[in-house]
Design a protein around this motif. Sequence first.
Motif, short mmCIF file in Angstrom:
data_model
loop_
_atom_site.label_atom_id
_atom_site.label_comp_id
_atom_site.label_asym_id
_atom_site.label_seq_id
_atom_site.Cartn_x
_atom_site.Cartn_y
_atom_site.Cartn_z
N GLY A 154 22.16 5.40 0.46
CA GLY A 154 22.68 6.57 -0.23
C GLY A 154 21.64 7.19 -1.16
N GLY A 155 20.60 6.46 -1.49
CA GLY A 155 19.57 7.00 -2.37
C GLY A 155 18.62 5.92 -2.81
N GLY A 156 17.74 6.29 -3.76
CA GLY A 156 16.70 5.39 -4.22
C GLY A 156 17.24 4.22 -5.02
N SER A 157 18.32 4.45 -5.77
CA SER A 157 18.85 3.35 -6.59
C SER A 157 19.32 2.22 -5.68
CB SER A 157 20.02 3.84 -7.44
OG SER A 157 19.64 4.93 -8.22
N GLU A 158 20.05 2.60 -4.63
CA GLU A 158 20.55 1.58 -3.68
C GLU A 158 19.37 0.91 -2.96
OE1 GLU A 158 23.49 3.26 -1.02
OE2 GLU A 158 23.25 1.60 0.38
N ARG A 187 8.62 2.96 -15.02
CA ARG A 187 9.55 2.76 -13.89
C ARG A 187 10.78 3.65 -14.02
NH1 ARG A 187 9.88 -0.59 -17.87
NH2 ARG A 187 11.87 -1.24 -18.78
N HIS A 188 11.45 3.84 -12.90
CA HIS A 188 12.75 4.52 -12.94
C HIS A 188 13.80 3.52 -13.41
CE1 HIS A 188 16.46 6.42 -11.34
NE2 HIS A 188 15.81 7.52 -11.70
N TRP A 189 14.81 3.99 -14.16
CA TRP A 189 15.78 3.06 -14.75
C TRP A 189 16.65 2.37 -13.70
CZ3 TRP A 189 21.01 4.20 -14.20
CH2 TRP A 189 21.31 5.51 -13.79
N ALA A 244 5.79 8.46 -10.17
CA ALA A 244 6.71 8.11 -11.26
C ALA A 244 7.57 9.33 -11.60
CB ALA A 244 5.90 7.66 -12.47
N THR A 245 8.81 9.06 -11.97
CA THR A 245 9.75 10.16 -12.22
C THR A 245 9.25 11.08 -13.34
OG1 THR A 245 11.41 8.52 -11.73
CG2 THR A 245 12.21 10.62 -12.53
N ASN A 246 8.72 10.51 -14.41
CA ASN A 246 8.28 11.32 -15.55
C ASN A 246 7.12 12.24 -15.19
OD1 ASN A 246 9.94 10.65 -17.65
ND2 ASN A 246 8.65 8.96 -18.37
N VAL A 269 7.17 -1.09 -3.92
CA VAL A 269 6.69 0.23 -4.36
C VAL A 269 7.87 1.20 -4.36
CG1 VAL A 269 5.15 2.15 -3.87
CG2 VAL A 269 4.35 -0.19 -3.50
N ASP A 270 8.15 1.73 -5.54
CA ASP A 270 9.19 2.75 -5.65
C ASP A 270 8.53 4.11 -5.40
OD1 ASP A 270 11.16 4.52 -6.26
OD2 ASP A 270 11.67 3.66 -8.21
N ALA A 271 8.67 4.56 -4.15
CA ALA A 271 8.07 5.85 -3.75
C ALA A 271 9.18 6.86 -3.49
CB ALA A 271 7.22 5.65 -2.51
N LEU A 298 12.06 4.93 -0.42
CA LEU A 298 11.72 6.34 -0.20
C LEU A 298 13.00 7.15 -0.07
CD1 LEU A 298 10.88 6.76 3.49
CD2 LEU A 298 10.41 4.55 2.48
N ASP A 299 13.00 8.28 -0.72
CA ASP A 299 14.20 9.12 -0.76
C ASP A 299 13.96 10.42 -0.01
OD1 ASP A 299 16.23 7.87 -2.10
OD2 ASP A 299 16.00 8.97 -3.97
N PRO A 300 14.40 10.53 1.24
CA PRO A 300 14.26 11.84 1.90
C PRO A 300 15.02 12.96 1.19
CG PRO A 300 14.62 10.10 3.51
CD PRO A 300 14.83 9.49 2.16
N HIS A 301 16.01 12.63 0.35
CA HIS A 301 16.74 13.73 -0.31
C HIS A 301 16.01 14.26 -1.55
CE1 HIS A 301 19.58 10.74 -2.70
NE2 HIS A 301 18.42 10.84 -3.29
N LYS A 302 14.79 13.79 -1.79
CA LYS A 302 14.03 14.38 -2.91
C LYS A 302 13.04 15.43 -2.38
CE LYS A 302 14.53 10.95 -6.52
NZ LYS A 302 15.72 10.25 -6.03
N TRP A 303 11.92 14.97 -1.80
CA TRP A 303 10.84 15.91 -1.47
C TRP A 303 10.71 16.05 0.04
CZ3 TRP A 303 5.08 14.85 -3.30
CH2 TRP A 303 4.37 16.06 -3.32
#
Length: 494
Positions: A154-158, A187-189, A244-246, A269-271, A298-303
């Motif tokens: 469903g996303g990067g968190s999962e 890191r992302h929370w 990184a998110t920031n 790696v959180d990409a 990897l989150d296709p729903h981002k970029w």
Amino acid sequence: MLSADQLRQLAEPLPHPSPDQQRDWAHAAASYVLEHLRTLPEQPIGQSASRARLEALLRSPPPEQGQDFPAVLDEFARQVAGHAFRINHPRFFAFIPAAPSFPSQLGDWLCAGTNFFAGVWLEAAGPAQVELLVLDWFKDWLGCPPETQGVLTGGGSEANLIALTVARDRLPFADRARAVLYVSEQRHWSVDRAARIIGLHPDQVQGIPTDDVFRLRPAALVEQVRHDRTAGKLPWAVVANAGATNTGAVDPLTPLADLCRECNLWLHVDAAYGWPAVLIPEGQSELAGIGQANSITLDPHKWFAQTYEAGCVLIREGHRLTDSFALRPDYMQDVLPGAGEVNFADHGIALTRRFRALKIWLSVKILGLSWFRSLIDRCCRLAEWAEDQLRQSPDFDVLCPRHLSIVCFRFAPRTYQLSESELNALNLALVESLRLTGRAFLSSTLLNGRVALRLCFVNWRTTLGDVEETIGLLTQLGHELLVDAASRSRERPE
Ligand SMILES: Cc1ncc(COP(=O)(O)O)c(C=O)c1O
């Protein structure tokens, strides 16, 4: 005993909108969406509303008798969609936005329309094969070895949770309480939440400092690992960022992969945001080494121009996914996968899963990979151009040079002597002022205690004109805020 009337009713399907009605409603829904998309760049960027206002607008008991679709569509358009931001608007730069391509949206519609069950091979072999193909594309682009397996989430968190669960399961139960997870300070929370869900004590999550451009420092990691070993702890896993998110910062992945191999640490790696950068040469060199990680988010729903929700996790030793997640209850005995077949429910948390791969497969096939490469390159160039403009202006400081397609900066006009706390307050006020114009939306973060504004580019609609307008608005509104503040302080009684 059922009555004759009941039997007559049961002999027919439950009444439901007829095929003609379905066609009319589908046309109405499609017209609404197409008009929404056509007029998007001219629309205000969106608005929020208080809970009280939305209660007043929307609270009503569920109707016992249904209404006509156009009436409900109208209510949706005015009261619901009217109180949300258009995150695919060309001037929405906040957080990590999303701007799905039209083929992805079509894929989502086909997915909902067919509603295939993408949990087990037997129920949806075609969809499972498409998911395998899409995962193979990702593996190939990222340079992962053939034994890598994955799952669309469903996303990067999962995805982060799945990766850390698999990594945790490598540890014997007796060692889990002394295992240490090393994470970038940037890191992302969702990494902290995943650590909490898998049962780590907060002391088991060790932040590692970053350098002056917010990349994890391998030397600091080595030092901490040595220190923890001496203290009887068990260094276990590292989470690095590829975007990184920031700030968009990419940690030094090759040195980290080497180090993790030497120290027997799992490298995740959180990409989630940065992964599509591997589609262009510049990103390939920045993300070099990513394919050596033990796991990747990897989150296709981002970029990658996909609708929500589309995340993914890849695990290098792919068999570990089923080791962690497959269970065989009696009521699933009919759906055991055959040789080479995959039950994607065995690769993650969800049993019931929608056919997430469809929209990705469809959009790559329809638009071609070259479109995605152009998207990534274009977003990097827009960020580069924005950084140049900000550096040339006497009104802004760049707080972190562009990484990938993110730039962090603040409004800090040279003509004023402002303290750090005044600058922080001014920039927070500026975020809100900009949002209230309805023309553009960006978000803020904290970098070394300083409020930073972020521009994050992921949108195929965004043009130079949009960036120019946004920087122009920030300049104008920033100066207005300063003039207001000055006049307020003059009015203040001595
Ligand atoms: C680097 C990073 N990792 C993970 C996530 C979480 O992803 P999601 O929001 O898809 O759950 C985000 C979200 O912005 C992110 O930027």
